[in-house]
Design a protein around this motif. Structure first.
Motif, PDB file in Angstrom:
ATOM      1  N   GLY A 165      45.568  19.885  48.038  1.00  0.00           N
ATOM      2  CA  GLY A 165      45.276  20.369  46.751  1.00  0.00           C
ATOM      3  C   GLY A 165      44.311  21.608  46.887  1.00  0.00           C
ATOM      4  O   GLY A 165      44.271  22.225  45.975  1.00  0.00           O
ATOM      5  N   ASP A 166      43.570  21.413  47.947  1.00  0.00           N
ATOM      6  CA  ASP A 166      42.572  22.538  47.928  1.00  0.00           C
ATOM      7  C   ASP A 166      43.443  23.814  48.166  1.00  0.00           C
ATOM      8  O   ASP A 166      42.944  24.975  47.470  1.00  0.00           O
ATOM      9  CB  ASP A 166      41.564  22.219  49.244  1.00  0.00           C
ATOM     10  N   SER A 167      44.205  23.889  49.032  1.00  0.00           N
ATOM     11  CA  SER A 167      45.067  25.287  48.851  1.00  0.00           C
ATOM     12  C   SER A 167      45.724  25.793  47.675  1.00  0.00           C
ATOM     13  O   SER A 167      45.685  26.889  47.520  1.00  0.00           O
ATOM     14  CB  SER A 167      46.397  25.171  50.083  1.00  0.00           C
ATOM     15  N   VAL A 168      46.080  24.795  46.904  1.00  0.00           N
ATOM     16  CA  VAL A 168      46.778  24.961  45.590  1.00  0.00           C
ATOM     17  C   VAL A 168      45.815  25.464  44.702  1.00  0.00           C
ATOM     18  O   VAL A 168      46.052  26.380  43.993  1.00  0.00           O
ATOM     19  CB  VAL A 168      47.305  23.774  44.732  1.00  0.00           C
ATOM     20  N   ASP A 169      44.718  25.121  44.671  1.00  0.00           N
ATOM     21  CA  ASP A 169      43.524  25.359  43.929  1.00  0.00           C
ATOM     22  C   ASP A 169      43.173  26.870  44.186  1.00  0.00           C
ATOM     23  O   ASP A 169      42.848  27.685  43.294  1.00  0.00           O
ATOM     24  CB  ASP A 169      42.079  24.624  43.990  1.00  0.00           C
ATOM     25  N   ASN A 170      43.017  27.114  45.458  1.00  0.00           N
ATOM     26  CA  ASN A 170      42.856  28.694  45.951  1.00  0.00           C
ATOM     27  C   ASN A 170      43.890  29.513  45.478  1.00  0.00           C
ATOM     28  O   ASN A 170      43.369  30.794  44.778  1.00  0.00           O
ATOM     29  CB  ASN A 170      42.714  28.582  47.655  1.00  0.00           C
ATOM     30  N   VAL A 171      45.106  29.134  45.342  1.00  0.00           N
ATOM     31  CA  VAL A 171      46.069  30.092  44.907  1.00  0.00           C
ATOM     32  C   VAL A 171      46.046  30.346  43.450  1.00  0.00           C
ATOM     33  O   VAL A 171      46.244  31.431  43.054  1.00  0.00           O
ATOM     34  CB  VAL A 171      47.464  29.523  45.464  1.00  0.00           C
ATOM     35  N   ILE A 172      45.701  29.122  42.729  1.00  0.00           N
ATOM     36  CA  ILE A 172      45.837  29.340  41.067  1.00  0.00           C
ATOM     37  C   ILE A 172      44.688  30.323  40.934  1.00  0.00           C
ATOM     38  O   ILE A 172      44.736  30.987  39.812  1.00  0.00           O
ATOM     39  CB  ILE A 172      45.442  27.858  40.659  1.00  0.00           C
ATOM     40  N   GLY A 173      43.384  29.832  41.619  1.00  0.00           N
ATOM     41  CA  GLY A 173      42.260  30.911  41.431  1.00  0.00           C
ATOM     42  C   GLY A 173      42.688  32.238  41.481  1.00  0.00           C
ATOM     43  O   GLY A 173      42.255  33.075  40.690  1.00  0.00           O
ATOM     44  N   PHE A 174      43.318  32.613  42.631  1.00  0.00           N
ATOM     45  CA  PHE A 174      43.610  33.908  42.774  1.00  0.00           C
ATOM     46  C   PHE A 174      44.678  34.689  42.023  1.00  0.00           C
ATOM     47  O   PHE A 174      44.409  35.868  41.666  1.00  0.00           O
ATOM     48  CB  PHE A 174      44.431  33.773  44.416  1.00  0.00           C
ATOM     49  N   LEU A 175      45.495  33.783  41.388  1.00  0.00           N
ATOM     50  CA  LEU A 175      46.445  34.374  40.452  1.00  0.00           C
ATOM     51  C   LEU A 175      46.119  34.299  39.042  1.00  0.00           C
ATOM     52  O   LEU A 175      46.950  34.299  37.869  1.00  0.00           O
ATOM     53  CB  LEU A 175      47.903  33.695  40.707  1.00  0.00           C
ATOM     54  N   GLY A 176      44.558  33.948  38.762  1.00  0.00           N
ATOM     55  CA  GLY A 176      44.333  33.616  37.467  1.00  0.00           C
ATOM     56  C   GLY A 176      44.522  34.634  36.214  1.00  0.00           C
ATOM     57  O   GLY A 176      45.074  34.565  35.202  1.00  0.00           O
ATOM     58  N   SER A 177      44.187  35.795  36.747  1.00  0.00           N
ATOM     59  CA  SER A 177      44.661  37.150  35.763  1.00  0.00           C
ATOM     60  C   SER A 177      46.272  37.166  35.407  1.00  0.00           C
ATOM     61  O   SER A 177      46.414  37.215  34.141  1.00  0.00           O
ATOM     62  CB  SER A 177      44.173  38.361  36.472  1.00  0.00           C
ATOM     63  N   LYS A 178      46.941  36.927  36.452  1.00  0.00           N
ATOM     64  CA  LYS A 178      48.211  36.975  35.967  1.00  0.00           C
ATOM     65  C   LYS A 178      48.753  35.661  35.059  1.00  0.00           C
ATOM     66  O   LYS A 178      49.326  35.907  34.127  1.00  0.00           O
ATOM     67  CB  LYS A 178      49.365  36.715  37.268  1.00  0.00           C
ATOM     68  N   VAL A 179      48.204  34.695  35.305  1.00  0.00           N
ATOM     69  CA  VAL A 179      48.415  33.546  34.682  1.00  0.00           C
ATOM     70  C   VAL A 179      48.087  33.570  32.976  1.00  0.00           C
ATOM     71  O   VAL A 179      48.587  33.328  32.308  1.00  0.00           O
ATOM     72  CB  VAL A 179      47.958  32.154  35.272  1.00  0.00           C
ATOM     73  N   ASN A 180      46.782  34.195  33.208  1.00  0.00           N
ATOM     74  CA  ASN A 180      46.107  34.284  31.820  1.00  0.00           C
ATOM     75  C   ASN A 180      46.908  35.049  30.699  1.00  0.00           C
ATOM     76  O   ASN A 180      47.100  35.182  29.717  1.00  0.00           O
ATOM     77  CB  ASN A 180      44.569  34.641  31.739  1.00  0.00           C
ATOM     78  N   LYS A 181      47.314  36.315  31.501  1.00  0.00           N
ATOM     79  CA  LYS A 181      47.772  37.453  30.819  1.00  0.00           C
ATOM     80  C   LYS A 181      49.065  37.071  30.042  1.00  0.00           C
ATOM     81  O   LYS A 181      49.369  37.504  29.021  1.00  0.00           O
ATOM     82  CB  LYS A 181      48.242  38.527  31.966  1.00  0.00           C
TER      83      LYS A 181
END
Length: 502
Positions: free
Chosen positions: A362-378
């Motif tokens: 779960g911690d690793s998944v949170d790190n990745v989602i946070g890292f890709l936040g701009s792509k996800v939001n865009k």
């Protein structure tokens, strides 16, 4: 059944009859010739010794008492002349009745017949001895053939005893060691390998002895006796001869020189590593663009609030402590956000050795989602996560996150705006399974089997190197895990990552 020897089986057999009594010679010779044996007769020992030097003899009928030299001495000289690999049976035909003399005769002769004897008995004994001779010749021929194959097989061949001492070796093994055979025989087989490989060698020999199946031939490093020669990699296979027939314990080891194969494999690994590195650098460039965009927001906030503070201090304006605290808190939090973004990019870009350890999925998944936040939001992608906090994996968390970044980036790029990506994980059978499933356009069935192939891509030329999923596959192997993909055109894609559970 008719025991009379056939003409075809006897016409090539030559029997030497040696007796000082010419009458006995004539009777025996005439009898044997009726069975189509070739017969040569002599009246004394020295003549008989001369005959065996000049003619090929298959069997000797030898009297003991003769005028020049006794039959014991003749038999001894004949056996020495014939040698151990040419068994020519000697049957002593004698009138002596003393048991000690008969026993003495058997020291060099192979059988003894007392005079007078029936023709049937003599013929039966001759047939037995000729049968033994035939079997011995077959055995010698087989041994020579085995020796030829042993020496000339295109592999290194070594025989060891129960004490792991070398009892025999072929020419190829001697050449690879750069020494003569006598410098190898009697040495412990372990002396020819690196000390680090001794444990693996012992296990291999034990598995051969126990006749256990070996899935893969072990590859060890052979260290030649001649230190000027280079070490070589050899793959081992073998067979246990055992001691069921009283032939002595023996393990036969076959070694194949795989040095060139090992070098080629290493070169291929280095080339793949370079390709993976190039692809990662290209991905870093792509991610850097997103990171630059994501850094822009916190940097704008930092610049705005810091500028406001500078302007007000420059005008000597009063600043409320609560307002100052709020401004500094915003600057601090946005600075920390910039640090996290840069650390994540550095973590992705860093090339390091695989480090296997326990970590929370779960911690690793949170790190990745946070890292890709701009792509996800865009693209207004909705990511739902269903991962129990108790799920622990045993792998390299950094490489797992890199793999997940590749997979999510692909999903985001191919999905339409507003799509849904679901990330879920569960433990089963000592493994953790994490799935990333989207409702995007999916993949055609003829393309699915190729997605892990290096350089395969469905993107336009210049938009991708086709190494992303190949790198994912490589990194999951390094983590002792697996990656699988399921997709159907128009119905989305599901990628499953499997790792050992902690």
């Amino acid at each position: 059944m008719n025991d009379t020897p056939s003409i075809c089986s006897n016409k090539t057999v030559t029997i030497l009859v040696v007796d000082d009594d010419s009458r006995v010679n004539f009777i025996i010779s005439e009898f044997l010739e009726t069975f189509h044996y070739n017969v040569i007769s002599c009246n004394c020992g020295y003549d008989a010794l001369k005959v065996i030097e000049e003619r090929a003899i298959d069997l000797v009928l030898l009297d003991i008492v003769m005028p020049d030299i006794d039959g014991f001495s003749v038999a001894k000289k004949m056996k020495a002349f014939f040698g151990k690999d040419n068994f020519v049976p000697i049957i002593m035909v004698t009138g002596l009745t003393d048991m000690d003399e008969k026993i003495a005769g058997l020291e060099y002769a192979d059988d003894i017949v007392s005079k007078p004897c029936s023709h049937k008995e003599l013929l039966a004994r001759i047939k037995v001895m000729l049968r033994i001779r035939s079997l011995q010749r077959e055995l010698v021929a087989s041994r020579k053939q085995y020796h030829f194959l042993y020496e000339n097989v295109p592999s290194m061949y070594v025989s060891i005893d129960e004490k792991l001492m070398v009892t025999n070796c072929n020419e190829r093994f001697r050449v690879k060691n750069g020494v003569l055979k006598q410098e190898i025989i009697g040495e412990n087989i372990g002396d020819f390998f690196l000390k680090e490989d001794h444990n693996a060698l012992d296990k291999f020999i034990e598995s051969i002895k126990l006749q256990l199946s070996v899935k893969n031939d072990p590859v060890l490093v052979l260290t030649p006796v001649n230190s000027s020669l280079p070490h070589i990699f050899v793959s081992l296979s073998g067979v246990y001869m055992g001691d069921e027939h009283g032939l002595g314990y023996s393990v036969e080891i076959v070694m194949q020189d795989v040095t060139n194969n090992i070098k080629i494999q290493q070169e291929q690994r280095d080339a793949r590593k370079q390709l993976y590195l190039s692809a990662r650098l290209a991905s870093i460039g792509t991610l850097a663009a997103g990171v630059a965009h994501e850094l822009n927001n916190p940097l704008t906030a930092i610049l705005g609030f810091s500028s406001a503070l500078l302007n007000r201090t420059g005008d000597n304006a009063d600043i409320d402590k609560a307002e100052l605290k709020q401004y500094l808190s915003i600057i601090n939090s946005q600075t920390l956000r910039c640090r996290d973004i840069i650390e994540n990019l550095s973590k992705f870009a860093c090339e390091a050795e695989t480090k296997i350890e326990n970590f929370r999925i779960g911690d690793s998944v949170d790190n990745v989602i946070g890292f890709l936040g701009s792509k996800v939001n865009k693209k207004n992608i909705k990511i739902t996560v269903n991962i129990p906090e108790t799920i622990i994996a045993v792998a390299d968390s950094r490489k797992f996150e890199q793999t997940l970044i590749y997979i999510l980036t692909n999903s985001i790029e191919f999905c339409n705006e507003g799509s849904i990506v679901t990330i879920a994980a569960a433990s089963a059978s000592n493994m953790v399974k994490l799935s990333v499933e989207d409702n995007g356009p999916g993949i055609a069935p003829d393309i699915v089997p190729k997605v892990f192939d290096p350089f395969f891509t469905t993107k336009n030329v210049g938009e991708g190197a086709g190494l992303g999923l190949a790198i994912c596959h490589h990194m999951m192997e390094e983590c002792n895990g697996n990656i699988d993909i399921e997709s159907e055109k128009g119905r989305g894609t599901k990628v499953t990552l499997e790792l050992p559970a902690g």
